[in-house]
Design an enzyme around this catalytic site. Sequence first.
Site, PDB file in Angstrom:
ATOM      1  N   GLU A   1     -17.993  -3.239  24.752  1.00  0.00           N
ATOM      2  CA  GLU A   1     -17.202  -4.466  24.903  1.00  0.00           C
ATOM      3  C   GLU A   1     -15.994  -4.487  23.976  1.00  0.00           C
ATOM      4  O   GLU A   1     -14.899  -4.911  24.357  1.00  0.00           O
ATOM      5  CB  GLU A   1     -18.066  -5.704  24.632  1.00  0.00           C
ATOM      6  CG  GLU A   1     -19.217  -5.918  25.605  1.00  0.00           C
ATOM      7  CD  GLU A   1     -20.469  -5.134  25.227  1.00  0.00           C
ATOM      8  OE1 GLU A   1     -20.451  -4.435  24.186  1.00  0.00           O
ATOM      9  OE2 GLU A   1     -21.465  -5.215  25.970  1.00  0.00           O
TER      10      GLU A   1
ATOM     11  N   HIS B   1       0.838  -1.200   0.000  1.00  0.00           N
ATOM     12  CA  HIS B   1       0.000   0.000   0.000  1.00  0.00           C
ATOM     13  C   HIS B   1       0.871   1.247   0.000  1.00  0.00           C
ATOM     14  O   HIS B   1       1.258   1.740   1.066  1.00  0.00           O
ATOM     15  CB  HIS B   1      -0.891  -0.002   1.228  1.00  0.00           C
ATOM     16  CG  HIS B   1      -1.789  -1.198   1.319  1.00  0.00           C
ATOM     17  ND1 HIS B   1      -1.349  -2.440   1.718  1.00  0.00           N
ATOM     18  CD2 HIS B   1      -3.109  -1.337   1.034  1.00  0.00           C
ATOM     19  CE1 HIS B   1      -2.362  -3.295   1.689  1.00  0.00           C
ATOM     20  NE2 HIS B   1      -3.441  -2.659   1.277  1.00  0.00           N
TER      21      HIS B   1
ATOM     22  N   HIS C   1      -4.013   3.474  -3.425  1.00  0.00           N
ATOM     23  CA  HIS C   1      -4.187   2.885  -2.087  1.00  0.00           C
ATOM     24  C   HIS C   1      -3.419   1.584  -1.870  1.00  0.00           C
ATOM     25  O   HIS C   1      -2.606   1.488  -0.961  1.00  0.00           O
ATOM     26  CB  HIS C   1      -5.674   2.646  -1.790  1.00  0.00           C
ATOM     27  CG  HIS C   1      -5.900   1.688  -0.669  1.00  0.00           C
ATOM     28  ND1 HIS C   1      -5.867   2.069   0.648  1.00  0.00           N
ATOM     29  CD2 HIS C   1      -6.105   0.338  -0.660  1.00  0.00           C
ATOM     30  CE1 HIS C   1      -6.051   1.013   1.417  1.00  0.00           C
ATOM     31  NE2 HIS C   1      -6.204  -0.055   0.652  1.00  0.00           N
TER      32      HIS C   1
ATOM     33  N   HIS D   1     -29.324 -14.169  25.249  1.00  0.00           N
ATOM     34  CA  HIS D   1     -28.262 -14.012  26.238  1.00  0.00           C
ATOM     35  C   HIS D   1     -27.573 -15.320  26.589  1.00  0.00           C
ATOM     36  O   HIS D   1     -26.616 -15.319  27.353  1.00  0.00           O
ATOM     37  CB  HIS D   1     -28.829 -13.375  27.512  1.00  0.00           C
ATOM     38  CG  HIS D   1     -29.038 -11.901  27.393  1.00  0.00           C
ATOM     39  ND1 HIS D   1     -29.729 -11.337  26.345  1.00  0.00           N
ATOM     40  CD2 HIS D   1     -28.632 -10.860  28.170  1.00  0.00           C
ATOM     41  CE1 HIS D   1     -29.742 -10.021  26.497  1.00  0.00           C
ATOM     42  NE2 HIS D   1     -29.078  -9.708  27.590  1.00  0.00           N
TER      43      HIS D   1
END
Length: 651
Positions: A400, A20, A251, A462
């Site tokens: 999280e 890159h 890129h 859950h």
Amino acid sequence: MANAIRALAMDAVERAKAGHPGLPLGAADIATVLFTRFLKFDPVDPAWPDRDRFVLSAGHGSMLIYALLYLLGYEKMTIEEIKNFRQLGSLTPGHPEYGHTPGIETTTGPLGQGLANAVGMAIAERHLAAVFGSDVVDHTTYVLASDGDLMEGISQEAIALAGHLKLKKLIVLFDDNGISIDGPLALADSVDQVQRFEAAGWAATRIDGHDPAAIAGALEAAKRSDRPSLIACRTTIGFGAPNKAGTEKAHGSPLGAEEIAGAREQLGWTAPAFEIPAAILDQWRAAGARGKPARLAWEMRIAALDPKKRAEFERRMRGDLGEALRAAVSDVKQKLAEAPKDIATRSASEFALEALTAVLPEMIGGSADLTGSNNTRAKAMKTLDAADYGGRFIHYGVREHGMAAAMNGMALHGGIVPYSGTFLVFSDYCRPAIRLAALMGRRVIHVMTHDSIGLGEDGPTHQPVEQLAALRAIPNLKVFRPCDAVETAECWQLALENKSGPSVLALTRQNVPQLRLAFDAGNRCARGAYELVAADGAASVSLFASGSEVAIAAAAQKLLAAQGVPARVVSVPCFELLLAAPEAERGAIIGEAPIKVAVEAGIRQGWDEIIDSSGTFVGLSGFGASGPYKQLYQHFGITPEKVAEAALARL
Ligand SMILES: Cc1ncc(C[n+]2csc(CCOP(=O)(O)OP(=O)(O)O)c2C)c(N)n1
């Protein structure tokens, strides 16, 4: 000097036929100002504890950092390594790899992770400065982030946390080139990043990323700020490439010989490939030598410290836990032998943490807004926040992913053993960061509670079903699922002693009986599994189980014994340790019984390594359900009766 970076980047990518070039060409001016005038480091000692940290969050631009390391005089980064960019075994892998290349602070490539790691590094710096003083710890964390980093969701968690904690020594340089792989950013994004960071409590500004004076001015202002800083640097991707600059064509692929020739002309760079004119290299090397006096002065300050304080700082930076851990675990186990506890393993974890955090000040706990459910906060722990960086418990908020990545940053920084909590089902929200901790071999500990249908009424959203198997699939991650309070203490010890990788502690919400009643001086979980209940005579059945299902297996063993069938129970708190045990030991633990039955309130995947495909599995094959947990175990047939039946059916 910036053109030296550009030349090395285009030539290395060209030679590798992959890579890159766009980012290094575009961000070369930013990097030059930062590394020659601001960043505090010494190539002679890449691990100097008080160095500034630099995180290339956009890891695809790896040639930027490799060029810098070479130019600045990092000994191992020779021109040969630059020529071997992306080749097997080189110090210049496709994306920067921590622990592989001196000078690389974290492994980056998955966009957004590096930025979130840097937040953890900046937290570690503030905490250790509060504990040891700014004479010992006083450095800045810099990040170079791309559009992709800032589009990733994890970046929001990271910047919100950093803003809230007022991490003033965190400075993000945004390579604001408006181009990503698909083309102009406008195809997919119209966020005003300056406003976004400001809304999160940052100081934010926008500058011309090709103007050295503007870059330096913004960095100076950022260093004075009382908040974390974003410097959005307008740049041109592939700067200097006559046709590809400013487009996605720069890129992620070699520019091609013609375009490189054009770039050389446009930049006024006449040196051949991989050659840096002596005058320019000298300037770079002088910049590399700039930090030595600061390092030596720091070493003098450390040498002059009170010997006890110095030894403690050095111990923590080495990551040694010392003898205190063993004594604390032994003490917890003594107490449990004297007064057994039939409690949830999450509560057993809290009981262990009270003892462990008291003797291990490097443990920094936390939770993603489930503190009371995860039981990760020891009573004496104060909150770590902007008002008190010396605290040891972090309220990560409902973040999280950001939490797990920040923990990686703390572990990378050194001096801290981060642990935290969430529900096991949300390990999926942490997974990319856990994977990187495993790849980097860093000690981070995830307490993940509510580890099965045993959580009950919250229902299938859950209730983890496949998460244990999914976590066990990550190389170099240890997944512990202790069956009772004693195993929980032993697994905590193993997780803390696991210096070269992350651990997950999967813990129950519901109470479980203490099965280990006698005191054992040794750690019976250390081999990953062990015979908890022996058969009466030669076993015809081996029952294997983890966590809350070990008690079910133990009850099934009694039912079988009543019918004259000798069975043994093997508790399996950690697959990875069992599978890594020497073959003879593993064989002895798994045993010779012709019938093997495994019990776990999750999917079967992974268990065949222990019970073979011919073994019987009692567990789940689909999602859970909403209801009281005892009813759920009945409903899904995970009961002593069903386990005994399954064994009898095989006789
Ligand atoms: C999580 C993640 N998703 C996707 C990718 C693949 N990828 C690499 S770079 C990139 C985006 C490139 O745009 P930008 O971040 O602006 O970098 P630049 O083009 O400026 O070099 C993508 C999608 C990745 N590395 N990480």
